[in-house]
Design a protein around this motif. Sequence first.
Motif, mmCIF file in Angstrom:
data_model
loop_
_atom_site.group_PDB
_atom_site.id
_atom_site.type_symbol
_atom_site.label_atom_id
_atom_site.label_comp_id
_atom_site.label_asym_id
_atom_site.label_seq_id
_atom_site.Cartn_x
_atom_site.Cartn_y
_atom_site.Cartn_z
ATOM 1 N N ASP A 173 0.835 -1.205 0.000
ATOM 2 C CA ASP A 173 0.000 0.000 0.000
ATOM 3 C C ASP A 173 0.869 1.253 0.000
ATOM 4 O OD1 ASP A 173 -2.462 -1.292 -0.050
ATOM 5 O OD2 ASP A 173 -2.748 -1.161 2.129
ATOM 6 N N ALA A 174 1.916 1.265 0.812
ATOM 7 C CA ALA A 174 2.777 2.449 0.925
ATOM 8 C C ALA A 174 3.471 2.748 -0.391
ATOM 9 C CB ALA A 174 3.800 2.256 2.047
ATOM 10 N N TYR A 175 4.103 1.735 -1.000
ATOM 11 C CA TYR A 175 4.771 2.064 -2.260
ATOM 12 C C TYR A 175 3.772 2.216 -3.401
ATOM 13 C CZ TYR A 175 5.459 -2.977 -3.602
ATOM 14 O OH TYR A 175 5.325 -4.305 -3.928
ATOM 15 N N GLY A 176 2.574 1.665 -3.248
ATOM 16 C CA GLY A 176 1.510 1.922 -4.225
ATOM 17 C C GLY A 176 1.044 3.371 -4.177
ATOM 18 N N ASP A 177 0.961 3.932 -2.964
ATOM 19 C CA ASP A 177 0.610 5.346 -2.838
ATOM 20 C C ASP A 177 1.691 6.230 -3.455
ATOM 21 O OD1 ASP A 177 -1.775 4.750 -1.551
ATOM 22 O OD2 ASP A 177 -0.977 5.107 0.469
ATOM 23 N N VAL A 178 2.948 5.850 -3.272
ATOM 24 C CA VAL A 178 4.053 6.593 -3.886
ATOM 25 C C VAL A 178 3.959 6.494 -5.410
ATOM 26 C CG1 VAL A 178 6.568 6.670 -4.163
ATOM 27 C CG2 VAL A 178 5.562 6.395 -1.876
ATOM 28 N N ASP A 179 3.604 5.329 -5.917
ATOM 29 C CA ASP A 179 3.445 5.146 -7.363
ATOM 30 C C ASP A 179 2.299 6.015 -7.891
ATOM 31 O OD1 ASP A 179 3.985 3.929 -9.908
ATOM 32 O OD2 ASP A 179 2.357 2.514 -9.552
ATOM 33 N N GLU A 180 1.187 6.059 -7.150
ATOM 34 C CA GLU A 180 0.068 6.910 -7.555
ATOM 35 C C GLU A 180 0.484 8.377 -7.570
ATOM 36 O OE1 GLU A 180 -4.449 8.221 -6.189
ATOM 37 O OE2 GLU A 180 -3.498 6.518 -5.185
ATOM 38 N N LEU A 181 1.236 8.789 -6.565
ATOM 39 C CA LEU A 181 1.741 10.156 -6.524
ATOM 40 C C LEU A 181 2.594 10.436 -7.761
ATOM 41 C CD1 LEU A 181 2.389 12.885 -5.253
ATOM 42 C CD2 LEU A 181 4.106 11.704 -3.834
ATOM 43 N N ASN A 182 3.449 9.499 -8.118
ATOM 44 C CA ASN A 182 4.305 9.655 -9.290
ATOM 45 C C ASN A 182 3.454 9.825 -10.560
ATOM 46 O OD1 ASN A 182 6.582 9.705 -10.951
ATOM 47 N ND2 ASN A 182 7.559 8.032 -9.863
ATOM 48 N N ALA A 183 2.391 9.043 -10.662
ATOM 49 C CA ALA A 183 1.506 9.157 -11.819
ATOM 50 C C ALA A 183 0.828 10.528 -11.859
ATOM 51 C CB ALA A 183 0.465 8.039 -11.803
ATOM 52 N N TRP A 184 0.394 11.031 -10.710
ATOM 53 C CA TRP A 184 -0.212 12.361 -10.661
ATOM 54 C C TRP A 184 0.787 13.427 -11.101
ATOM 55 C CZ3 TRP A 184 -4.788 14.321 -10.894
ATOM 56 C CH2 TRP A 184 -5.887 13.574 -10.485
ATOM 57 N N LEU A 185 2.039 13.279 -10.686
ATOM 58 C CA LEU A 185 3.036 14.266 -11.087
ATOM 59 C C LEU A 185 3.286 14.205 -12.590
ATOM 60 C CD1 LEU A 185 5.551 14.156 -8.105
ATOM 61 C CD2 LEU A 185 3.570 15.655 -8.472
ATOM 62 N N GLY A 186 3.221 13.015 -13.170
ATOM 63 C CA GLY A 186 3.305 12.891 -14.622
ATOM 64 C C GLY A 186 2.136 13.575 -15.299
ATOM 65 N N PHE A 187 0.967 13.436 -14.721
ATOM 66 C CA PHE A 187 -0.233 14.110 -15.244
ATOM 67 C C PHE A 187 -0.043 15.631 -15.200
ATOM 68 C CE2 PHE A 187 -4.424 16.040 -14.500
ATOM 69 C CZ PHE A 187 -5.119 15.589 -15.615
ATOM 70 N N VAL A 188 0.463 16.119 -14.087
ATOM 71 C CA VAL A 188 0.704 17.555 -13.951
ATOM 72 C C VAL A 188 1.715 18.020 -14.997
ATOM 73 C CG1 VAL A 188 1.646 19.360 -12.456
ATOM 74 C CG2 VAL A 188 0.134 17.632 -11.482
ATOM 75 N N ARG A 189 2.803 17.281 -15.130
ATOM 76 C CA ARG A 189 3.840 17.664 -16.104
ATOM 77 C C ARG A 189 3.288 17.721 -17.520
ATOM 78 N NH1 ARG A 189 7.888 13.870 -16.553
ATOM 79 N NH2 ARG A 189 8.809 15.242 -18.102
ATOM 80 N N ALA A 190 2.361 16.821 -17.830
ATOM 81 C CA ALA A 190 1.785 16.791 -19.178
ATOM 82 C C ALA A 190 1.000 18.058 -19.494
ATOM 83 C CB ALA A 190 0.896 15.558 -19.338
ATOM 84 N N SER A 191 0.527 18.751 -18.454
ATOM 85 C CA SER A 191 -0.263 19.963 -18.679
ATOM 86 C C SER A 191 0.518 21.235 -18.350
ATOM 87 C CB SER A 191 -1.544 19.907 -17.843
ATOM 88 O OG SER A 191 -1.233 19.952 -16.462
ATOM 89 N N MET A 192 1.782 21.086 -17.956
ATOM 90 C CA MET A 192 2.595 22.236 -17.545
ATOM 91 C C MET A 192 3.191 22.973 -18.726
ATOM 92 S SD MET A 192 3.690 23.170 -14.428
ATOM 93 C CE MET A 192 2.612 22.850 -13.071
ATOM 94 N N THR A 193 3.179 24.281 -18.640
ATOM 95 C CA THR A 193 3.901 25.083 -19.627
ATOM 96 C C THR A 193 5.146 25.702 -19.014
ATOM 97 O OG1 THR A 193 2.527 27.004 -19.099
ATOM 98 C CG2 THR A 193 1.831 25.624 -20.970
ATOM 99 N N ASP A 194 5.234 25.698 -17.685
ATOM 100 C CA ASP A 194 6.382 26.273 -16.978
ATOM 101 C C ASP A 194 7.512 25.244 -16.942
ATOM 102 O OD1 ASP A 194 8.168 26.667 -14.655
ATOM 103 O OD2 ASP A 194 6.884 28.380 -14.217
ATOM 104 N N SER A 195 8.583 25.520 -17.663
ATOM 105 C CA SER A 195 9.679 24.546 -17.751
ATOM 106 C C SER A 195 10.401 24.379 -16.422
ATOM 107 C CB SER A 195 10.664 24.947 -18.853
ATOM 108 O OG SER A 195 11.235 26.204 -18.577
ATOM 109 N N ARG A 196 10.426 25.420 -15.595
ATOM 110 C CA ARG A 196 11.105 25.297 -14.295
ATOM 111 C C ARG A 196 10.359 24.313 -13.401
ATOM 112 N NH1 ARG A 196 11.752 29.844 -9.629
ATOM 113 N NH2 ARG A 196 9.533 29.933 -10.023
#
Length: 179
Positions: free
Chosen positions: A29-52
């Motif tokens: 469960d713990a590393y699954g939550d970390v994996d889900e967090l990683n996926a959310w950050l990928g989702f955010v990056r896909a919509s980001m225009t700020d390169s920083r």
Amino acid sequence: MKIYTRTGDGGDTGLFDGTRVPKNDPRVDAYGDVDELNAWLGFVRASMTDSRLSGMLEHIQRDLFALGARLADPSHKIAGRVTKAAITPDDIARLEGWIDSLESELPPLRRFILAGGSAGGAALHVARTVCRRAERAIVGLGPDAAEPDLLVYINRLSDLLFVMGRSANRQSGAVEIEW
């Protein structure tokens, strides 16, 4: 290498040391939550225009793979020389530096704010809550179940995600709504 192995068809999975545990094991469960967090950050990056911010998020995603690997290794069998699978005080200091840098560009908080704003800012707030869930899951493993730096990192990361959400909203012109 095939994506399917059939070894988990009975509801169990393998940890790094070869131990088989049920897929609902608290460690999974713990590393699954970390994996889900990683996926959310990928989702955010896909919509980001700020390169920083996008660059910061990519670095964090790499860190989260390392963090998840450490959580999947209760016997500490990952060799110390595998530096890409380590979370160190330098990684924590990097997060703190990013927090300080981003916060210096934002107006000070006077009240709680509602999650939302731009699509990127709102997704960062969702990621923050998933990060807090991962933190609770790691704490739930017990005091000796994970290296202390893992917990410090994930705690600091949730703070950074909050500040990143505010930063993304400010850059997009979204107004922060106070509670």
